[in-house]
Design a protein around this motif. Structure first.
Motif, PDB file in Angstrom:
ATOM      1  N   LEU A  44      20.463  11.819  31.621  1.00 17.94           N
ATOM      2  CA  LEU A  44      19.112  12.310  31.333  1.00 17.94           C
ATOM      3  C   LEU A  44      19.108  13.245  30.136  1.00 17.94           C
ATOM      4  O   LEU A  44      18.215  13.208  29.292  1.00 17.94           O
ATOM      5  CB  LEU A  44      18.567  13.074  32.544  1.00 17.94           C
ATOM      6  N   LYS A  45      20.111  14.123  30.086  1.00 17.93           N
ATOM      7  CA  LYS A  45      20.168  15.118  29.011  1.00 17.93           C
ATOM      8  C   LYS A  45      20.784  14.561  27.741  1.00 17.93           C
ATOM      9  O   LYS A  45      20.725  15.197  26.700  1.00 17.93           O
ATOM     10  CB  LYS A  45      21.024  16.323  29.458  1.00 17.93           C
ATOM     11  N   ASN A  46      21.457  13.395  27.869  1.00 20.15           N
ATOM     12  CA  ASN A  46      22.295  12.892  26.789  1.00 20.15           C
ATOM     13  C   ASN A  46      23.357  13.936  26.421  1.00 20.15           C
ATOM     14  O   ASN A  46      23.566  14.275  25.255  1.00 20.15           O
ATOM     15  CB  ASN A  46      21.435  12.524  25.573  1.00 20.15           C
ATOM     16  N   PRO A 132      22.878  22.311  34.646  1.00 19.81           N
ATOM     17  CA  PRO A 132      22.821  22.669  33.222  1.00 19.81           C
ATOM     18  C   PRO A 132      21.367  22.977  32.881  1.00 19.81           C
ATOM     19  O   PRO A 132      20.462  22.693  33.683  1.00 19.81           O
ATOM     20  CB  PRO A 132      23.282  21.395  32.521  1.00 19.81           C
ATOM     21  N   SER A 133      21.142  23.550  31.711  1.00 18.40           N
ATOM     22  CA  SER A 133      19.763  23.860  31.318  1.00 18.40           C
ATOM     23  C   SER A 133      18.941  22.570  31.259  1.00 18.40           C
ATOM     24  O   SER A 133      19.443  21.513  30.869  1.00 18.40           O
ATOM     25  CB  SER A 133      19.752  24.584  29.974  1.00 18.40           C
ATOM     26  N   ALA A 134      17.660  22.678  31.658  1.00 24.25           N
ATOM     27  CA  ALA A 134      16.807  21.485  31.806  1.00 24.25           C
ATOM     28  C   ALA A 134      16.116  21.120  30.505  1.00 24.25           C
ATOM     29  O   ALA A 134      14.895  21.239  30.363  1.00 24.25           O
ATOM     30  CB  ALA A 134      15.783  21.720  32.912  1.00 24.25           C
ATOM     31  N   ASN A 135      16.927  20.720  29.522  1.00 22.16           N
ATOM     32  CA  ASN A 135      16.392  20.301  28.231  1.00 22.16           C
ATOM     33  C   ASN A 135      17.248  19.150  27.728  1.00 22.16           C
ATOM     34  O   ASN A 135      18.382  18.971  28.197  1.00 22.16           O
ATOM     35  CB  ASN A 135      16.482  21.464  27.229  1.00 22.16           C
ATOM     36  N   LEU A 136      16.724  18.387  26.788  1.00 23.73           N
ATOM     37  CA  LEU A 136      17.548  17.353  26.169  1.00 23.73           C
ATOM     38  C   LEU A 136      18.659  18.056  25.394  1.00 23.73           C
ATOM     39  O   LEU A 136      18.427  19.100  24.776  1.00 23.73           O
ATOM     40  CB  LEU A 136      16.697  16.491  25.236  1.00 23.73           C
ATOM     41  N   VAL A 168      16.456  33.359  28.357  1.00 25.31           N
ATOM     42  CA  VAL A 168      17.650  32.971  27.611  1.00 25.31           C
ATOM     43  C   VAL A 168      18.796  32.841  28.620  1.00 25.31           C
ATOM     44  O   VAL A 168      18.780  33.494  29.671  1.00 25.31           O
ATOM     45  CB  VAL A 168      17.968  33.988  26.492  1.00 25.31           C
ATOM     46  N   GLU A 169      19.772  31.991  28.315  1.00 22.78           N
ATOM     47  CA  GLU A 169      20.813  31.649  29.280  1.00 22.78           C
ATOM     48  C   GLU A 169      21.687  32.842  29.675  1.00 22.78           C
ATOM     49  O   GLU A 169      21.744  33.858  28.976  1.00 22.78           O
ATOM     50  CB  GLU A 169      21.734  30.553  28.707  1.00 22.78           C
ATOM     51  N   SER A 170      22.409  32.631  30.771  1.00 22.98           N
ATOM     52  CA  SER A 170      23.326  33.659  31.279  1.00 22.98           C
ATOM     53  C   SER A 170      24.450  33.928  30.278  1.00 22.98           C
ATOM     54  O   SER A 170      24.834  33.066  29.485  1.00 22.98           O
ATOM     55  CB  SER A 170      23.929  33.194  32.610  1.00 22.98           C
TER      56      SER A 170
HETATM   57 MG    MG Z   1      22.097  24.385  27.683  1.00 21.43          MG
END
Ligand code: MG
Ligand code: TXA
Length: 308
Positions: A44-46, A132-136, A168-170
């Motif tokens: 999904l994320k590639n 993982p973060s929910a983005n492409l 912003v991420e951890s």
């Molecule tokens: Mg990420």
């Protein structure tokens, strides 16, 4: 498609992938033992298969069964102080306990207890979840349900937790050679750890094999070209601070006060996504800010997003 906590738990327990809120960014979650669902996340994320996933748990003690030997020094102090919260800790693990696809073949595993009431409740129902973060892959992270739906489609199931507060991420800490090191800058600055560890963890350089694999890829990038500058003359679009004056003939997108890096970071991905939603082709970003604390996280994200 927004779903309830019960629906999210049912879906995850029956092997589906669901987007979940955290205090940092939305994540694409699956049960850590379901390798088919995890393969679907990568598809999904590639996402490059060499880039491992963070395992999210409801409490620090749930990590113990995965650990090879003794936990590293300061583990419980860090956990007590920062969890639930935007800190990820990378630890050596018993390999058979975590599918290889989660670790991307490494001997270590990244763990975190996210600080979001819905997701903590969810984790209690489902057990540990990779997310993982929910983005492409390569694109700006998602901090609202709309961002997730934009990347994965209106029908994609999203547990609605509102806007991610940190945005912003951890921060990732990796224990190696008797010290904790910064594997990724994030929502906590290096200085946040000094009083607990007795030293400030050093950043791992990009060519060090210890670096988080994800740090090697281009990330967070909008389609717009980002120019990181400190002066603005005759430019069309500017990303800047709410308390600064810019040329009148430029369009200015303001992401917060030049005195408040936390506020600015919380608007970072929203701002980068906004550029594309208005089809802005090129923007000049005000990077006249200190090289310290959370500003370093902002600078790192901007460098990656601009392809430097
Ligand atoms: Mg990420
Ligand atoms: O705030 C966050 O951490 C969000 C939310 C959803 O929890 N998650 C997130 O996941 O940012 P992701 O997949 O976008 O980034 C995870 C980072 C990657 O750079 C990856 O390489 C690194 O963590 N990582 C994962 N496991 C690792 C390991 N065993 N050793 C070193 N780095 C690791």
């Amino acid at each position: 498609m927004l779903i309830s906590l019960e629906e999210a738990a049912d879906k995850l327990l029956s092997g589906d992938v669901v987007a979940i809120p955290t205090e940092t960014v939305y994540g694409l979650a699956a049960s850590y033992q379901n390798t088919d669902a995890i393969k679907k996340i990568y598809q999904l994320k590639n996402r490059p298969p060499q880039n491992p996933l963070i395992l999210h748990v409801a409490t620090a003690v749930e990590i113990e069964p995965f650990i090879k030997a003794a936990l590293p020094p300061h583990f419980y102090l860090l956990a007590r102080h920062f969890w639930p919260g935007p800190l990820t800790l990378v630890l050596e693990v018993i390999l058979e306990k975590i599918p290889e696809i989660v670790r991307a073949g490494l001997t270590t595993q990244a763990f975190r207890v996210p600080d979001h009431p819905l997701t903590l409740d969810l984790l209690k129902k489902t057990g540990p979840l990779v997310a993982p973060s929910a983005n492409l892959s390569g694109r700006p992270s998602a901090v609202t349900t709309e961002h997730v739906e934009f990347d994965f489609g209106k029908e994609f199931p999203v547990l609605d937790g509102g806007v991610c507060q940190r945005g912003v991420e951890s921060t990732i800490l990796i224990y190696k050679e008797e010290k904790w090191h910064l594997g990724r800058l994030g929502a906590l600055p290096a200085g946040a750890f000094t009083s607990i560890l007795g030293y400030t963890p050093e950043e791992i350089s990009a060519d060090d094999p210890l670096i988080c694999p994800g740090q090697r890829y281009r990330h967070y990038a909008p389609h717009a070209k980002l120019n990181l500058v400190k002066e603005f003359k005759g430019v069309q679009a500017i990303i800047g601070f709410s308390d600064r004056v810019y040329p009148k003939d430029s369009q200015v997108i303001r992401w917060g006060s030049s005195q408040d890096p936390r506020e600015v970071l919380s608007h970072l991905y929203e701002t980068l996504r906004y550029l594309d939603s208005c089809s802005i082709k090129e923007v000049f970003v005000d990077v006249d800010f200190p090289d310290e604390g959370l500003w370093r996280t902002l600078k790192e994200r901007l460098k990656k997003a601009s392809g430097i």
